[in-house]
Design a protein around this motif. Structure first.
Motif, PDB file in Angstrom:
ATOM      1  N   ARG A   1       0.845  -1.195   0.000  1.00 23.13           N
ATOM      2  CA  ARG A   1       0.000   0.000   0.000  1.00 23.13           C
ATOM      3  C   ARG A   1       0.879   1.244   0.000  1.00 23.13           C
ATOM      4  N   PRO A   2       0.444   2.293  -0.688  1.00 26.16           N
ATOM      5  CA  PRO A   2       1.267   3.505  -0.736  1.00 26.16           C
ATOM      6  C   PRO A   2       1.284   4.264   0.602  1.00 26.16           C
ATOM      7  N   ILE A   3       0.282   4.062   1.439  1.00 26.50           N
ATOM      8  CA  ILE A   3       0.205   4.770   2.715  1.00 26.50           C
ATOM      9  C   ILE A   3       0.373   3.749   3.832  1.00 26.50           C
ATOM     10  N   ARG A   4       1.272   4.016   4.729  1.00 24.49           N
ATOM     11  CA  ARG A   4       1.521   3.119   5.848  1.00 24.49           C
ATOM     12  C   ARG A   4       0.618   3.476   7.025  1.00 24.49           C
ATOM     13  N   ALA A   5       0.384   2.515   7.894  1.00 26.30           N
ATOM     14  CA  ALA A   5      -0.424   2.739   9.087  1.00 26.30           C
ATOM     15  C   ALA A   5       0.336   3.652  10.047  1.00 26.30           C
ATOM     16  N   LYS A   6      -0.413   4.344  10.904  1.00 27.28           N
ATOM     17  CA  LYS A   6       0.215   5.226  11.884  1.00 27.28           C
ATOM     18  C   LYS A   6       0.965   4.407  12.919  1.00 27.28           C
ATOM     19  N   SER A   7       2.004   5.013  13.447  1.00 27.14           N
ATOM     20  CA  SER A   7       2.737   4.374  14.539  1.00 27.14           C
ATOM     21  C   SER A   7       1.919   4.507  15.815  1.00 27.14           C
ATOM     22  N   ALA A   8       2.367   3.868  16.879  1.00 26.54           N
ATOM     23  CA  ALA A   8       1.651   3.957  18.155  1.00 26.54           C
ATOM     24  C   ALA A   8       1.618   5.399  18.644  1.00 26.54           C
ATOM     25  N   GLU A   9       2.721   6.137  18.446  1.00 21.99           N
ATOM     26  CA  GLU A   9       2.759   7.536  18.865  1.00 21.99           C
ATOM     27  C   GLU A   9       1.787   8.379  18.037  1.00 21.99           C
ATOM     28  N   GLY A  10       1.745   8.128  16.719  1.00 25.20           N
ATOM     29  CA  GLY A  10       0.828   8.869  15.855  1.00 25.20           C
ATOM     30  C   GLY A  10      -0.625   8.584  16.207  1.00 25.20           C
ATOM     31  N   THR A  11      -0.923   7.333  16.534  1.00 28.85           N
ATOM     32  CA  THR A  11      -2.280   6.955  16.927  1.00 28.85           C
ATOM     33  C   THR A  11      -2.676   7.644  18.224  1.00 28.85           C
ATOM     34  N   LYS A  12      -1.756   7.690  19.189  1.00 26.03           N
ATOM     35  CA  LYS A  12      -2.032   8.342  20.470  1.00 26.03           C
ATOM     36  C   LYS A  12      -2.227   9.841  20.271  1.00 26.03           C
ATOM     37  N   ALA A  13      -1.413  10.464  19.417  1.00 27.99           N
ATOM     38  CA  ALA A  13      -1.554  11.895  19.152  1.00 27.99           C
ATOM     39  C   ALA A  13      -2.904  12.189  18.501  1.00 27.99           C
ATOM     40  N   LEU A  14      -3.333  11.364  17.562  1.00 28.88           N
ATOM     41  CA  LEU A  14      -4.624  11.549  16.914  1.00 28.88           C
ATOM     42  C   LEU A  14      -5.752  11.380  17.921  1.00 28.88           C
ATOM     43  N   GLU A  15      -5.641  10.384  18.792  1.00 27.23           N
ATOM     44  CA  GLU A  15      -6.658  10.162  19.810  1.00 27.23           C
ATOM     45  C   GLU A  15      -6.762  11.374  20.739  1.00 27.23           C
ATOM     46  N   ASP A  16      -5.618  11.907  21.158  1.00 28.88           N
ATOM     47  CA  ASP A  16      -5.629  13.095  22.029  1.00 28.88           C
ATOM     48  C   ASP A  16      -6.258  14.289  21.318  1.00 28.88           C
ATOM     49  N   GLU A  17      -5.943  14.451  20.045  1.00 26.07           N
ATOM     50  CA  GLU A  17      -6.500  15.565  19.264  1.00 26.07           C
ATOM     51  C   GLU A  17      -8.025  15.432  19.147  1.00 26.07           C
ATOM     52  N   LEU A  18      -8.503  14.215  18.909  1.00 24.27           N
ATOM     53  CA  LEU A  18      -9.947  14.003  18.780  1.00 24.27           C
ATOM     54  C   LEU A  18     -10.668  14.207  20.113  1.00 24.27           C
ATOM     55  N   LEU A  19     -10.043  13.768  21.209  1.00 22.89           N
ATOM     56  CA  LEU A  19     -10.651  13.988  22.528  1.00 22.89           C
ATOM     57  C   LEU A  19     -10.720  15.473  22.856  1.00 22.89           C
ATOM     58  N   ALA A  20      -9.677  16.223  22.500  1.00 27.49           N
ATOM     59  CA  ALA A  20      -9.688  17.674  22.731  1.00 27.49           C
ATOM     60  C   ALA A  20     -10.779  18.340  21.895  1.00 27.49           C
ATOM     61  N   ALA A  21     -10.933  17.904  20.655  1.00 27.21           N
ATOM     62  CA  ALA A  21     -11.980  18.472  19.792  1.00 27.21           C
ATOM     63  C   ALA A  21     -13.358  18.164  20.362  1.00 27.21           C
ATOM     64  N   ARG A  22     -13.542  16.964  20.890  1.00 25.72           N
ATOM     65  CA  ARG A  22     -14.823  16.622  21.499  1.00 25.72           C
ATOM     66  C   ARG A  22     -15.095  17.503  22.710  1.00 25.72           C
ATOM     67  N   GLY A  23     -14.082  17.729  23.538  1.00 21.45           N
ATOM     68  CA  GLY A  23     -14.249  18.607  24.698  1.00 21.45           C
ATOM     69  C   GLY A  23     -14.632  20.022  24.287  1.00 21.45           C
ATOM     70  N   ARG A  24     -13.966  20.537  23.241  1.00 20.38           N
ATOM     71  CA  ARG A  24     -14.310  21.887  22.747  1.00 20.38           C
ATOM     72  C   ARG A  24     -15.755  21.926  22.240  1.00 20.38           C
ATOM     73  N   ASN A  25     -16.160  20.906  21.505  1.00 20.35           N
ATOM     74  CA  ASN A  25     -17.536  20.871  20.970  1.00 20.35           C
ATOM     75  C   ASN A  25     -18.564  20.769  22.085  1.00 20.35           C
ATOM     76  N   GLU A  26     -18.279  19.960  23.105  1.00 18.19           N
ATOM     77  CA  GLU A  26     -19.210  19.851  24.224  1.00 18.19           C
ATOM     78  C   GLU A  26     -19.309  21.172  24.982  1.00 18.19           C
ATOM     79  N   ALA A  27     -18.173  21.866  25.143  1.00 24.43           N
ATOM     80  CA  ALA A  27     -18.190  23.167  25.817  1.00 24.43           C
ATOM     81  C   ALA A  27     -19.001  24.176  25.011  1.00 24.43           C
ATOM     82  N   ARG A  28     -18.842  24.174  23.709  1.00 26.37           N
ATOM     83  CA  ARG A  28     -19.634  25.080  22.856  1.00 26.37           C
ATOM     84  C   ARG A  28     -21.116  24.744  22.955  1.00 26.37           C
TER      85      ARG A  28
END
Length: 108
Positions: free
Chosen positions: A68-95
């Motif tokens: 495949r031309p695109i490789r899967a995210k590393s464990a660090e990349g997956t954790k960073a994405l998860e943190d980013e999504l949780l922060a976005a959810r918190g912002r949306n809930e606050a709004r």
């Protein structure tokens, strides 16, 4: 004496049942719809043939899929994405809470 008490009739039914079980196809709709082997395969309509990509054949058995031309995210990349999504959810809930509070305060 009824037919079901007649041993010859019962034996004839048993033979018919056994021979019918050996038949290859007892489907009465076979003659109505055909077997699909009678004529050439139907051609695809033009809009179907034009929408297909050329050269899309099935992969032969025993051949590995291409890399495949695109490789899967590393464990660090997956954790960073998860943190980013949780922060976005918190912002949306606050709004949402802020908008809900403003709607309650605006009611007469």
């Amino acid at each position: 004496m009824s037919r079901l008490h007649n041993p010859q009739f019962v034996a004839a039914l048993a033979v018919i049942g056994l021979l019918g079980g050996c038949s290859s196809d007892l489907n009465p709709m076979r003659a109505a719809y055909g077997t699909g082997e009678a004529g050439p395969p139907a051609q695809a309509p033009d809009f179907v043939a034009q929408s297909r990509r050329s050269g899309d054949d099935f992969m032969p058995v025993g051949v590995s899929a291409p890399a495949r031309p695109i490789r899967a995210k590393s464990a660090e990349g997956t954790k960073a994405l998860e943190d980013e999504l949780l922060a976005a959810r918190g912002r949306n809930e606050a709004r949402g809470r802020s908008a809900e509070g403003a709607a309650k305060g605006a009611k007469p």
